[in-house]
Design a protein around this motif. Structure first.
Motif, mmCIF file in Angstrom:
data_model
loop_
_atom_site.group_PDB
_atom_site.id
_atom_site.type_symbol
_atom_site.label_atom_id
_atom_site.label_comp_id
_atom_site.label_asym_id
_atom_site.label_seq_id
_atom_site.Cartn_x
_atom_site.Cartn_y
_atom_site.Cartn_z
ATOM 1 N N GLU A 109 0.830 -1.211 0.000
ATOM 2 C CA GLU A 109 0.000 0.000 0.000
ATOM 3 C C GLU A 109 0.863 1.259 0.000
ATOM 4 N N LYS A 110 1.964 1.221 0.734
ATOM 5 C CA LYS A 110 2.870 2.382 0.765
ATOM 6 C C LYS A 110 3.496 2.648 -0.594
ATOM 7 N N THR A 111 3.852 1.578 -1.306
ATOM 8 C CA THR A 111 4.540 1.757 -2.591
ATOM 9 C C THR A 111 3.625 2.333 -3.669
ATOM 10 N N GLN A 112 2.336 2.432 -3.392
ATOM 11 C CA GLN A 112 1.422 3.045 -4.357
ATOM 12 C C GLN A 112 1.605 4.564 -4.409
ATOM 13 N N TYR A 113 2.295 5.125 -3.392
ATOM 14 C CA TYR A 113 2.447 6.576 -3.302
ATOM 15 C C TYR A 113 3.900 6.989 -3.529
ATOM 16 N N PRO A 114 4.134 8.175 -4.101
ATOM 17 C CA PRO A 114 5.499 8.713 -4.177
ATOM 18 C C PRO A 114 6.087 8.875 -2.775
ATOM 19 N N ASN A 115 7.399 8.826 -2.676
ATOM 20 C CA ASN A 115 8.053 8.915 -1.365
ATOM 21 C C ASN A 115 7.710 10.209 -0.635
ATOM 22 N N ASN A 116 7.627 11.325 -1.373
ATOM 23 C CA ASN A 116 7.362 12.592 -0.684
ATOM 24 C C ASN A 116 5.930 12.670 -0.156
ATOM 25 N N VAL A 117 5.013 11.905 -0.746
ATOM 26 C CA VAL A 117 3.641 11.845 -0.227
ATOM 27 C C VAL A 117 3.613 11.078 1.100
ATOM 28 N N LYS A 320 -9.880 8.854 -9.297
ATOM 29 C CA LYS A 320 -9.923 9.366 -10.669
ATOM 30 C C LYS A 320 -11.279 10.004 -10.962
ATOM 31 N N THR A 321 -12.337 9.365 -10.511
ATOM 32 C CA THR A 321 -13.680 9.953 -10.665
ATOM 33 C C THR A 321 -13.769 11.272 -9.914
ATOM 34 N N ARG A 322 -13.181 11.309 -8.715
ATOM 35 C CA ARG A 322 -13.221 12.518 -7.889
ATOM 36 C C ARG A 322 -12.474 13.667 -8.581
ATOM 37 N N PHE A 323 -11.375 13.357 -9.250
ATOM 38 C CA PHE A 323 -10.629 14.384 -9.973
ATOM 39 C C PHE A 323 -11.522 15.061 -11.018
ATOM 40 N N LYS A 324 -12.328 14.260 -11.702
ATOM 41 C CA LYS A 324 -13.213 14.810 -12.731
ATOM 42 C C LYS A 324 -14.315 15.669 -12.124
ATOM 43 N N LEU A 325 -14.730 15.313 -10.896
ATOM 44 C CA LEU A 325 -15.831 16.036 -10.249
ATOM 45 C C LEU A 325 -15.373 17.286 -9.516
ATOM 46 N N THR A 326 -14.261 17.188 -8.814
ATOM 47 C CA THR A 326 -13.852 18.268 -7.914
ATOM 48 C C THR A 326 -12.503 18.887 -8.258
ATOM 49 N N GLY A 327 -11.754 18.266 -9.166
ATOM 50 C CA GLY A 327 -10.449 18.798 -9.530
ATOM 51 C C GLY A 327 -9.338 18.456 -8.562
ATOM 52 N N GLU A 328 -9.617 17.646 -7.544
ATOM 53 C CA GLU A 328 -8.588 17.257 -6.579
ATOM 54 C C GLU A 328 -7.592 16.308 -7.240
ATOM 55 N N ILE A 329 -6.323 16.639 -7.187
ATOM 56 C CA ILE A 329 -5.290 15.836 -7.844
ATOM 57 C C ILE A 329 -4.967 14.628 -6.971
ATOM 58 N N PRO A 330 -5.140 13.409 -7.493
ATOM 59 C CA PRO A 330 -4.911 12.204 -6.683
ATOM 60 C C PRO A 330 -3.471 12.096 -6.186
ATOM 61 N N ALA A 331 -3.288 11.284 -5.152
ATOM 62 C CA ALA A 331 -1.981 11.185 -4.504
ATOM 63 C C ALA A 331 -1.161 9.981 -4.941
ATOM 64 N N THR A 332 -1.754 9.012 -5.634
ATOM 65 C CA THR A 332 -1.018 7.795 -5.971
ATOM 66 C C THR A 332 -0.175 7.970 -7.232
ATOM 67 N N SER A 333 0.911 7.211 -7.301
ATOM 68 C CA SER A 333 1.818 7.288 -8.456
ATOM 69 C C SER A 333 1.106 6.920 -9.746
ATOM 70 N N LEU A 335 -1.957 7.303 -10.722
ATOM 71 C CA LEU A 335 -2.816 8.350 -11.253
ATOM 72 C C LEU A 335 -2.038 9.612 -11.618
ATOM 73 N N LEU A 336 -0.903 9.845 -10.966
ATOM 74 C CA LEU A 336 -0.088 11.005 -11.332
ATOM 75 C C LEU A 336 0.564 10.814 -12.701
ATOM 76 N N TYR A 337 0.635 9.559 -13.143
ATOM 77 C CA TYR A 337 1.155 9.270 -14.489
ATOM 78 C C TYR A 337 0.043 8.853 -15.446
ATOM 79 N N ASP A 338 -1.196 8.859 -14.964
ATOM 80 C CA ASP A 338 -2.325 8.529 -15.832
ATOM 81 C C ASP A 338 -2.466 9.642 -16.877
ATOM 82 N N PRO A 339 -2.433 9.311 -18.169
ATOM 83 C CA PRO A 339 -2.461 10.344 -19.215
ATOM 84 C C PRO A 339 -3.627 11.317 -19.087
ATOM 85 N N GLU A 340 -4.782 10.820 -18.656
ATOM 86 C CA GLU A 340 -5.958 11.674 -18.552
ATOM 87 C C GLU A 340 -5.792 12.764 -17.493
#
Length: 404
Positions: A109-117, A320-333, A335-340
Motif C-alpha cells: 500500500e505504501k509503494t502506491q504513493y510517491p516517497n514525498n507523499v 480518478k472519478t473525484r478528480f473529474k468532479l472536484t479537480g482534486e489531484i490524486p496522490a497515488t503514483s 494516477l499522477l502518471y495517468d495520461p488523462e
C-alpha cells in the motif's frame, strides 16, 4: 423432556437471533468530515462501501483547515467524526494532542504513493493518515496579457516594471507569506527543518535564517522596493485579495495553489497554468508539497472499520472519478502518471511541481512558524528591520518557544 444438549442448541439459536436483531437496530454508522463543497466527490465510493460492508457512512462538510479546532471540542463528547480530512501540516499537532491515531499501511500500500507523499503524512516515520490528494503552487497567467509564461523570475520582474509604467499590474505574488515565499527560499537552498541521519525531520536544525535564506529574501525584497506588489495583497487577507485580483483580470500573472483552479474557472479570465520559473541564479523554484489526507479520530466508534473506509475512499478508481468532479489531484503514483490526469491542461503544472517538491513538514513545531515568520517577512519587506536581523530574530523566538 429435552436433553441438556438440545436445550443449549435452542438457546444458542435464540441468542444468535437476538444479537442479529440488536446489531441491525444499532448498525454501525461512520461519519466523515470532508472539506466544504467536496462531499460529492465521495458519493460513489461511499455507496460502494456501504453495499460491500453494510456500514452506513455520513458525510459532513467543514472548511477543512479549521476541522481540527472543531474536533478538539466535538471528539471527547462523542460528537466528532470517525474519519477527518486534514492538511498534512496539522497532523503533528493532532497526534501530539492525542486527537488522531496512527494508521497502518502494508508495504504494498505504501509503494502506491510517491516517497514525498508518504513523508508528508509521517511523523518520526509513523504514518498518521491515508493520503487523499496532493496540492502545491504553480504560475497562473492571463492569456489576454501573456501568450506564454516566462521561464525566469527575472523576466517576470522586467515585464512587471514595464506594465507598472503603463498603469497595469504584471506579475503579482504574495511573498510576505512563508507558504508562498517558500519557492524562492528553496530555490536558494534554504529550508525550514533539516533531517537527521535516518531521514526524520530535525526541528533543531532550522534553515530559515541561513545565508541562503537571506539571499532569497533579498531577491524578494527587490519587488517590494520597486513597489511592484499592490498593498491589497499584503497582510492577513492578502491571499483572498490576490485570487480576486487575478480572477477579475487585474493581474497578468501570479503564483496560486491547485485549490484555486476552481475559482479561476468560475471567472471569465482566459487563463493557463505553468510550472514555477527559475530564480536569478537559474535554480528551479519549488513550493511545498501539501497532502490532504484522511486521519482516524482517537474517538472513532470502530477504528478498524474507519481505517477500512479511509483506504476504500482513496482507491484509484474513486480518486480518478473525484478528480473529474472536484479537480482534486490524486496522490497515488499510478494516477499522477495517468495520461488523462497528467495531460490535463490545468493539473499538469502542479503535477510537475509535485514530483520535485519537498513535503510540507507535518511535525507540530511547524505550526509555530507560519504566522510569526509571515509577520516578520512583512516587517522586513517594508524596511522596518534588516533581512539578516529579521530572520535571525524570528527563528530564535520560534525555536525558543518549542525548545523549553
Amino acid at each position: 423432556m429435552e436433553s441438556t444438549m438440545s436445550l443449549r442448541k435452542r438457546l444458542t439459536v435464540i441468542f444468535t437471533v437476538m444479537c442479529c436483531s440488536i446489531s441491525s437496530t444499532y448498525a454501525l454508522e461512520l461519519t466523515v468530515w470532508e472539506d466544504y463543497s467536496k462531499g460529492s466527490g465521495l458519493a460513489q465510493a461511499i455507496s460502494a462501501f456501504t453495499n460491500e460492508t453494510g456500514i452506513d457512512v455520513k458525510v459532513e462538510e467543514n472548511t477543512y483547515i479549521y476541522a481540527l479546532q472543531k474536533l478538539r471540542l466535538d471528539g471527547p463528547v462523542g460528537q466528532g467524526p470517525d474519519i477527518i480530512l486534514l492538511p498534512n501540516d496539522q497532523l503533528g499537532m493532532a497526534a501530539k494532542e492525542g486527537m488522531i491515531d496512527p494508521v497502518y499501511l502494508t508495504d504494498d500500500e505504501k509503494t502506491q504513493y510517491p516517497n514525498n507523499v508518504i513523508d508528508a503524512v509521517s511523523i518520526d516515520q509513523v504514518l498518521y493518515a491515508v493520503p487523499k490528494s496532493i496540492e502545491t503552487l504553480a504560475i497562473f497567467y492571463n492569456k489576454k496579457y501573456l501568450s506564454k509564461p516566462f521561464d525566469t523570475l527575472d523576466s517576470y520582474f522586467k515585464y512587471t516594471k514595464l506594465e507598472k509604467e503603463n498603469g497595469r499590474n504584471g506579475f503579482v505574488a504574495k511573498f510576505d507569506d512563508l507558504f508562498y515565499a517558500m519557492p524562492m527560499l528553496s530555490s536558494h537552498g534554504a529550508y525550514v527543518f533539516g533531517r537527521n541521519k535516518i531521514g526524520a525531520v530535525n526541528v533543531n536544525d532550522v534553515g530559515l535564517d541561513s545565508p541562503q535564506a537571506v539571499n532569497a529574501v533579498k531577491e524578494i525584497k527587490q519587488y517590494y522596493d520597486a513597489k511592484l506588489i499592490p498593498n491589497v495583497v499584503n497582510g492577513l487577507n492578502g491571499s483572498s485579495n490576490l485570487v480576486e485580483m487575478f480572477c477579475q483580470g487585474r493581474a497578468a500573472a501570479t503564483i496560486l495553489g491547485s485549490w484555486d483552479v476552481g475559482s479561476a474557472l468560475k471567472s471569465h479570465v482566459d487563463f493557463a497554468t505553468a510550472p514555477l520559473p527559475v530564480n536569478k541564479e537559474g535554480k528551479q523554484m519549488v513550493g511545498f508539497l501539501g497532502v490532504r489526507a484522511f486521519a482516524i479520530s482517537h474517538w472513532a466508534k470502530d477504528y478498524d472499520a474507519a481505517l477500512k473506509l479511509a483506504k476504500f475512499l482513496t482507491q484509484d478508481r474513486y480518486s480518478k472519478t473525484r478528480f473529474k468532479l472536484t479537480g482534486e489531484i490524486p496522490a497515488t503514483s499510478n494516477l499522477l502518471y495517468d495520461p488523462e490526469i497528467l495531460n490535463d491542461k490545468y493539473a499538469n503544472a502542479f503535477i510537475q511541481q509535485a514530483k520535485i517538491a519537498e513535503a510540507m513538514p507535518s511535525v507540530s513545531e511547524m505550526h509555530g512558524f507560519w504566522l510569526p515568520f509571515s509577520n516578520q517577512l512583512q516587517r522586513i519587506l517594508k524596511g522596518k528591520i534588516s533581512v539578516e536581523d529579521g530572520l535571525h530574530e524570528v527563528v530564535y523566538n520560534v525555536k525558543k518557544g518549542y525548545q523549553k
